[in-house]
Design a protein around this motif. Structure first.
Motif, PDB file in Angstrom:
ATOM      1  N   ALA A 144      61.316   3.599 -57.665  1.00 55.06           N
ATOM      2  CA  ALA A 144      60.691   4.464 -56.661  1.00 55.06           C
ATOM      3  C   ALA A 144      59.195   4.605 -56.926  1.00 55.06           C
ATOM      4  N   LEU A 145      58.825   4.707 -58.200  1.00 56.22           N
ATOM      5  CA  LEU A 145      57.394   4.764 -58.528  1.00 56.22           C
ATOM      6  C   LEU A 145      56.689   3.477 -58.110  1.00 56.22           C
ATOM      7  N   ILE A 146      57.329   2.343 -58.377  1.00 56.66           N
ATOM      8  CA  ILE A 146      56.740   1.049 -58.017  1.00 56.66           C
ATOM      9  C   ILE A 146      56.593   0.946 -56.497  1.00 56.66           C
ATOM     10  N   TYR A 147      57.614   1.363 -55.753  1.00 56.67           N
ATOM     11  CA  TYR A 147      57.556   1.312 -54.289  1.00 56.67           C
ATOM     12  C   TYR A 147      56.499   2.251 -53.715  1.00 56.67           C
ATOM     13  N   ARG A 148      56.510   3.514 -54.178  1.00 57.27           N
ATOM     14  CA  ARG A 148      55.733   4.566 -53.529  1.00 57.27           C
ATOM     15  C   ARG A 148      54.366   4.831 -54.133  1.00 57.27           C
ATOM     16  N   TYR A 149      54.215   4.538 -55.432  1.00 57.35           N
ATOM     17  CA  TYR A 149      52.988   4.938 -56.113  1.00 57.35           C
ATOM     18  C   TYR A 149      52.374   3.793 -56.906  1.00 57.35           C
ATOM     19  N   SER A 150      52.416   2.614 -56.367  1.00 52.15           N
ATOM     20  CA  SER A 150      51.901   1.448 -57.091  1.00 52.15           C
ATOM     21  C   SER A 150      50.392   1.541 -57.346  1.00 52.15           C
ATOM     22  N   GLU A 151      49.706   2.406 -56.603  1.00 48.42           N
ATOM     23  CA  GLU A 151      48.260   2.568 -56.817  1.00 48.42           C
ATOM     24  C   GLU A 151      47.950   3.385 -58.078  1.00 48.42           C
ATOM     25  N   LEU A 152      48.937   4.082 -58.608  1.00 46.57           N
ATOM     26  CA  LEU A 152      48.743   4.867 -59.826  1.00 46.57           C
ATOM     27  C   LEU A 152      48.796   3.955 -61.060  1.00 46.57           C
ATOM     28  N   PRO A 153      48.213   4.384 -62.154  1.00 41.82           N
ATOM     29  CA  PRO A 153      48.287   3.597 -63.399  1.00 41.82           C
ATOM     30  C   PRO A 153      49.660   3.797 -64.057  1.00 41.82           C
ATOM     31  N   LEU A 154      50.681   3.206 -63.459  1.00 41.92           N
ATOM     32  CA  LEU A 154      52.062   3.450 -63.878  1.00 41.92           C
ATOM     33  C   LEU A 154      52.341   3.040 -65.325  1.00 41.92           C
ATOM     34  N   LYS A 155      51.798   1.912 -65.746  1.00 36.99           N
ATOM     35  CA  LYS A 155      52.057   1.460 -67.125  1.00 36.99           C
ATOM     36  C   LYS A 155      51.557   2.497 -68.119  1.00 36.99           C
ATOM     37  N   GLN A 156      50.342   2.949 -67.954  1.00 37.51           N
ATOM     38  CA  GLN A 156      49.781   3.933 -68.877  1.00 37.51           C
ATOM     39  C   GLN A 156      50.487   5.271 -68.753  1.00 37.51           C
ATOM     40  N   MET A 157      50.748   5.693 -67.525  1.00 38.94           N
ATOM     41  CA  MET A 157      51.419   6.968 -67.280  1.00 38.94           C
ATOM     42  C   MET A 157      52.770   7.028 -67.980  1.00 38.94           C
ATOM     43  N   LEU A 158      53.578   5.996 -67.799  1.00 36.86           N
ATOM     44  CA  LEU A 158      54.918   5.978 -68.376  1.00 36.86           C
ATOM     45  C   LEU A 158      54.890   5.782 -69.887  1.00 36.86           C
ATOM     46  N   THR A 159      53.954   4.986 -70.377  1.00 37.55           N
ATOM     47  CA  THR A 159      53.801   4.822 -71.824  1.00 37.55           C
ATOM     48  C   THR A 159      53.475   6.168 -72.461  1.00 37.55           C
ATOM     49  N   ASP A 160      52.493   6.871 -71.903  1.00 32.14           N
ATOM     50  CA  ASP A 160      52.116   8.185 -72.432  1.00 32.14           C
ATOM     51  C   ASP A 160      53.289   9.160 -72.367  1.00 32.14           C
ATOM     52  N   LEU A 161      54.016   9.144 -71.261  1.00 32.28           N
ATOM     53  CA  LEU A 161      55.155  10.040 -71.097  1.00 32.28           C
ATOM     54  C   LEU A 161      56.218   9.769 -72.157  1.00 32.28           C
ATOM     55  N   LEU A 162      56.595   8.502 -72.336  1.00 37.61           N
ATOM     56  CA  LEU A 162      57.640   8.166 -73.313  1.00 37.61           C
ATOM     57  C   LEU A 162      57.209   8.485 -74.740  1.00 37.61           C
ATOM     58  N   LEU A 163      55.950   8.219 -75.063  1.00 38.36           N
ATOM     59  CA  LEU A 163      55.456   8.553 -76.400  1.00 38.36           C
ATOM     60  C   LEU A 163      55.469  10.063 -76.618  1.00 38.36           C
ATOM     61  N   ASP A 164      55.033  10.801 -75.620  1.00 31.39           N
ATOM     62  CA  ASP A 164      54.995  12.256 -75.712  1.00 31.39           C
ATOM     63  C   ASP A 164      56.396  12.840 -75.852  1.00 31.39           C
ATOM     64  N   VAL A 165      57.308  12.372 -75.027  1.00 29.36           N
ATOM     65  CA  VAL A 165      58.688  12.835 -75.062  1.00 29.36           C
ATOM     66  C   VAL A 165      59.309  12.539 -76.430  1.00 29.36           C
TER      67      VAL A 165
END
Length: 165
Positions: A109-130
């Motif tokens: 859903a992120l890839i479909y709807r929000y591909s303009e966002l820096p998804l790789k960095q966003m998700l990397t930061d999220l997983l590291l933080d979690v």
């Protein structure tokens, strides 16, 4: 541990119901983050699976809202486009509520709807933080995106992959 769950789009609803039941049985407190469905659809899914409200916190990560807001004690809407606010919100939620697992529905859903966002960095930061809070995650992706650049970027952080067809 972070688990990538690759599933067939046609079996999505049934698979998500199984995933929430498994999570409710294994963990005391879970958080369901939806990038695709509004919160009321997720709540309906939990009710259909006979999951009590005390087990899950539901977050609708919507691009439509500008500020995080509480719908109820266990339901929130957060602005996915403001990544810093999402991180702060999740960090506080994990600490305050004792969240043991995050269900991320879905990276597709992120890839479909929000591909303009820096998804790789966003998700990397999220997983590291979690991970620093010893909180697990189940990351849902449709099989058509299993080899997408966002997923391959996250692979070093993924503990295991599970394929559901």
């Amino acid at each position: 541990m972070h688990t990538l769950i690759v599933m067939n789009k046609s079996e999505y609803r049934a698979n998500m119901e199984k995933l929430v039941v498994d999570s409710a049985n294994k963990y005391k407190k879970a958080c369901y983050i939806s990038f695709s469905d509004p919160y009321h659809i997720v709540i309906e899914l939990l009710q259909n699976a006979n999951i009590g409200e005390e087990k899950f916190i539901v977050i609708e990560a919507s691009g439509e809202v500008k500020e995080s807001k509480a719908i109820s004690k266990t339901t929130y809407i957060v602005p996915v486009k403001d990544l810093f606010k999402v991180y702060l919100f999740l960090r506080n939620l994990i600490q305050d509520e004792g969240i043991e697992i995050l269900l991320l529905d879905s990276i597709s859903a992120l890839i479909y709807r929000y591909s303009e966002l820096p998804l790789k960095q966003m998700l990397t930061d999220l997983l590291l933080d979690v991970g620093t809070f010893r909180c697990n995650s189940s990351i849902v992706v449709f099989n058509e995106h299993a080899n997408h650049e966002v997923i391959t970027h996250l692979n070093p952080l993924i503990g295991k992959s599970q394929f559901i067809y």
